[in-house]
Design a protein around this motif. Sequence first.
Motif, PDB file in Angstrom:
ATOM      1  N   VAL A   5      43.365  41.007  30.793  1.00 25.99           N
ATOM      2  CA  VAL A   5      44.085  42.178  31.293  1.00 25.99           C
ATOM      3  C   VAL A   5      45.392  42.319  30.528  1.00 25.99           C
ATOM      4  O   VAL A   5      46.118  41.342  30.317  1.00 25.99           O
ATOM      5  CB  VAL A   5      44.349  42.097  32.812  1.00 25.99           C
ATOM      6  CG1 VAL A   5      45.113  40.842  33.189  1.00 25.99           C
ATOM      7  CG2 VAL A   5      45.111  43.321  33.291  1.00 25.99           C
ATOM      8  N   LEU A  47      43.303  50.418  35.792  1.00 22.79           N
ATOM      9  CA  LEU A  47      43.962  50.585  37.085  1.00 22.79           C
ATOM     10  C   LEU A  47      45.288  51.278  36.822  1.00 22.79           C
ATOM     11  O   LEU A  47      46.221  50.670  36.283  1.00 22.79           O
ATOM     12  CB  LEU A  47      44.176  49.226  37.754  1.00 22.79           C
ATOM     13  CG  LEU A  47      44.906  49.230  39.108  1.00 22.79           C
ATOM     14  CD1 LEU A  47      44.161  50.087  40.122  1.00 22.79           C
ATOM     15  CD2 LEU A  47      45.073  47.805  39.629  1.00 22.79           C
ATOM     16  N   GLU A  54      47.134  49.150  33.997  1.00 24.40           N
ATOM     17  CA  GLU A  54      46.514  47.904  33.557  1.00 24.40           C
ATOM     18  C   GLU A  54      45.131  48.191  33.005  1.00 24.40           C
ATOM     19  O   GLU A  54      44.350  48.928  33.610  1.00 24.40           O
ATOM     20  CB  GLU A  54      46.427  46.913  34.716  1.00 24.40           C
ATOM     21  CG  GLU A  54      47.792  46.499  35.243  1.00 24.40           C
ATOM     22  CD  GLU A  54      47.727  45.598  36.454  1.00 24.40           C
ATOM     23  OE1 GLU A  54      48.744  44.964  36.764  1.00 24.40           O
ATOM     24  OE2 GLU A  54      46.651  45.539  37.099  1.00 24.40           O
ATOM     25  N   TYR A  56      41.683  46.332  31.996  1.00 26.68           N
ATOM     26  CA  TYR A  56      40.885  45.122  32.146  1.00 26.68           C
ATOM     27  C   TYR A  56      39.697  45.205  31.201  1.00 26.68           C
ATOM     28  O   TYR A  56      39.073  46.261  31.066  1.00 26.68           O
ATOM     29  CB  TYR A  56      40.376  44.970  33.580  1.00 26.68           C
ATOM     30  CG  TYR A  56      41.460  44.690  34.587  1.00 26.68           C
ATOM     31  CD1 TYR A  56      41.659  43.403  35.086  1.00 26.68           C
ATOM     32  CD2 TYR A  56      42.298  45.704  35.037  1.00 26.68           C
ATOM     33  CE1 TYR A  56      42.663  43.143  36.011  1.00 26.68           C
ATOM     34  CE2 TYR A  56      43.307  45.453  35.956  1.00 26.68           C
ATOM     35  CZ  TYR A  56      43.486  44.168  36.431  1.00 26.68           C
ATOM     36  OH  TYR A  56      44.484  43.908  37.342  1.00 26.68           O
ATOM     37  N   HIS A  99      45.663  37.567  39.033  1.00 23.05           N
ATOM     38  CA  HIS A  99      46.542  38.744  39.024  1.00 23.05           C
ATOM     39  C   HIS A  99      45.932  39.890  39.827  1.00 23.05           C
ATOM     40  O   HIS A  99      46.601  40.471  40.692  1.00 23.05           O
ATOM     41  CB  HIS A  99      46.800  39.191  37.583  1.00 23.05           C
ATOM     42  CG  HIS A  99      47.592  40.460  37.499  1.00 23.05           C
ATOM     43  ND1 HIS A  99      48.942  40.513  37.760  1.00 23.05           N
ATOM     44  CD2 HIS A  99      47.208  41.739  37.211  1.00 23.05           C
ATOM     45  CE1 HIS A  99      49.367  41.759  37.637  1.00 23.05           C
ATOM     46  NE2 HIS A  99      48.330  42.524  37.308  1.00 23.05           N
ATOM     47  N   LEU A 100      44.662  40.233  39.564  1.00 27.82           N
ATOM     48  CA  LEU A 100      44.060  41.364  40.266  1.00 27.82           C
ATOM     49  C   LEU A 100      43.938  41.083  41.760  1.00 27.82           C
ATOM     50  O   LEU A 100      44.190  41.985  42.585  1.00 27.82           O
ATOM     51  CB  LEU A 100      42.690  41.711  39.684  1.00 27.82           C
ATOM     52  CG  LEU A 100      42.015  42.924  40.348  1.00 27.82           C
ATOM     53  CD1 LEU A 100      42.881  44.174  40.205  1.00 27.82           C
ATOM     54  CD2 LEU A 100      40.633  43.165  39.769  1.00 27.82           C
ATOM     55  N   VAL A 103      47.277  41.627  43.244  1.00 23.22           N
ATOM     56  CA  VAL A 103      47.535  43.065  43.325  1.00 23.22           C
ATOM     57  C   VAL A 103      46.815  43.663  44.523  1.00 23.22           C
ATOM     58  O   VAL A 103      47.377  44.446  45.298  1.00 23.22           O
ATOM     59  CB  VAL A 103      47.099  43.766  42.021  1.00 23.22           C
ATOM     60  CG1 VAL A 103      47.097  45.286  42.188  1.00 23.22           C
ATOM     61  CG2 VAL A 103      48.016  43.368  40.867  1.00 23.22           C
ATOM     62  N   ALA A 104      45.552  43.291  44.718  1.00 23.39           N
ATOM     63  CA  ALA A 104      44.748  43.838  45.808  1.00 23.39           C
ATOM     64  C   ALA A 104      45.321  43.484  47.177  1.00 23.39           C
ATOM     65  O   ALA A 104      45.185  44.257  48.134  1.00 23.39           O
ATOM     66  CB  ALA A 104      43.313  43.333  45.695  1.00 23.39           C
ATOM     67  N   ILE A 121      42.264  50.603  43.630  1.00 25.60           N
ATOM     68  CA  ILE A 121      41.326  49.677  42.985  1.00 25.60           C
ATOM     69  C   ILE A 121      39.894  50.191  43.138  1.00 25.60           C
ATOM     70  O   ILE A 121      39.090  50.132  42.197  1.00 25.60           O
ATOM     71  CB  ILE A 121      41.471  48.261  43.576  1.00 25.60           C
ATOM     72  CG1 ILE A 121      42.815  47.656  43.159  1.00 25.60           C
ATOM     73  CG2 ILE A 121      40.321  47.357  43.146  1.00 25.60           C
ATOM     74  CD1 ILE A 121      43.124  46.324  43.816  1.00 25.60           C
ATOM     75  N   PHE A 142      36.120  43.459  40.589  1.00 26.34           N
ATOM     76  CA  PHE A 142      36.774  44.487  41.396  1.00 26.34           C
ATOM     77  C   PHE A 142      36.229  44.506  42.823  1.00 26.34           C
ATOM     78  O   PHE A 142      36.987  44.759  43.775  1.00 26.34           O
ATOM     79  CB  PHE A 142      36.629  45.851  40.724  1.00 26.34           C
ATOM     80  CG  PHE A 142      37.691  46.120  39.681  1.00 26.34           C
ATOM     81  CD1 PHE A 142      38.667  47.072  39.887  1.00 26.34           C
ATOM     82  CD2 PHE A 142      37.721  45.395  38.497  1.00 26.34           C
ATOM     83  CE1 PHE A 142      39.652  47.307  38.944  1.00 26.34           C
ATOM     84  CE2 PHE A 142      38.693  45.624  37.537  1.00 26.34           C
ATOM     85  CZ  PHE A 142      39.669  46.583  37.766  1.00 26.34           C
ATOM     86  N   ALA A 145      37.957  41.742  44.494  1.00 26.87           N
ATOM     87  CA  ALA A 145      39.345  42.112  44.790  1.00 26.87           C
ATOM     88  C   ALA A 145      39.427  42.957  46.059  1.00 26.87           C
ATOM     89  O   ALA A 145      40.308  42.750  46.901  1.00 26.87           O
ATOM     90  CB  ALA A 145      39.936  42.876  43.604  1.00 26.87           C
TER      91      ALA A 145
END
Length: 445
Positions: A5, A47, A54, A56, A99-100, A103-104, A121, A142, A145
């Motif tokens: 990412v 995203l 971002e 990915y 990281h994702l 974020v989620a 997302i 995803f 996430a």
Amino acid sequence: MSLLVVGLSHRSAPVSVLERASLPADAQVKLLQDSLAAEPAAEAAVLATCNRIELYADVDKFHAGVAELSMLLARHSGVGLDELTPHLYVHYEDRAVHHLLSVACGLDSMVVGEGQILGQIKDALALGQDLHTAGRLLNDLFQQALRVGKRAHSETGIDRAGQSLVTFGLEQLAGADGIYAWARGKRALVVGAGSMSSLAAATLARAGVAEIVVANRTAARADRLVEILQQPGGTGVRARAVEMAAVERELAAADIAVSCTGATGLVLTGDAVHAAADARSDAARLFLLDLAMPRDIDAVAHRVDGVTFADIETLAEASADAPMAADVDRVRAIVSEEVAAFGAAQRAAHITPTVVALRAMAADVVSSEIARLDSRLPGLDAKERAEITRTVRRVVDKLLHAPTVRVKQLAAEPGGAGYADALRELFDLDPQTVAAVSRADRGQA
């Protein structure tokens, strides 16, 4: 292939850079298409929110992947690579997963714990699926996430650590009075009819505003939001839709204005804000909230007498001082646990094509030996032949069972990626056969 990412957010870049780097919907589509056309990337998802962009990708080369993704972000954002690079962050493999998932869960949001990121997302995944740029890895990531984000909100009090950006922004305008006391009886103008604007309208309606005027470039979407606001059994707020050309006129009659559109230029200029403030017949203040990126309302509004103004930049400063909830630590533990689980699942899936190819090779050996037995003992009747075939297959299955189960367990552990290579080498498996099984497996995703 490996997860990479490359991105920038409110944590790495000033608002001025984020504004210029924002990606409208058509630019996101082109970015994904160009990412797949680039040699290092086999999958891609983007995203893009008001405070993060971002990209990915599943890449086969780390350094080439970073260079290519950075260049593509610069090209499609319109910000020069030299200017953009100092603000970019890079996460790879487990760090990218971590990281994702963070974020989620809202841990990386401007306002900790906000839940709107889950919808964003979901939209990013849907776009990748529609364009066929998200394959097995990014679909799995995803979806994981989304699941982890929901788990964090259901199992902890992360929601108490902060509010959605909309609620937080309105609370900044309301001050000590609180949203409900501050908003009651006021007239509100909402510019835009997307998710942020709709959430703002719904929040204001629940808080007791007397009227909401909705302006949007697409009249049908404004009409739809008005219809939702006035549904039977709802808040009972009066609502109506107007054309974008009427925004400045409606601003002069409003007490509160919230704007969040996808416009690339200003929706409310400094002159429009000055005129609205001057047109007010009493000492009541005009409250403005700009949630757009790039901004909808001229920043000069901060200096207009009689106006209280909050935008992404001031919200970022305010949220930096917000107290962290104790539940944040629990969410971080959930993220770490889920990152480990995701990595184990991916490593286990990586060895599956090799195991399938090994069993296919064993089945071929059994078939070959039974055929040879037929030529040597042509007098075997059907019952005898069937029993011999079952016996040979049972022997082969029992011999392969323990090693294949164990190799899957070992492969799921950190550092287990080499077991697939060892299995291929020990049994002299045809690499093309393994690759064919892997491609078929991805095609079912």
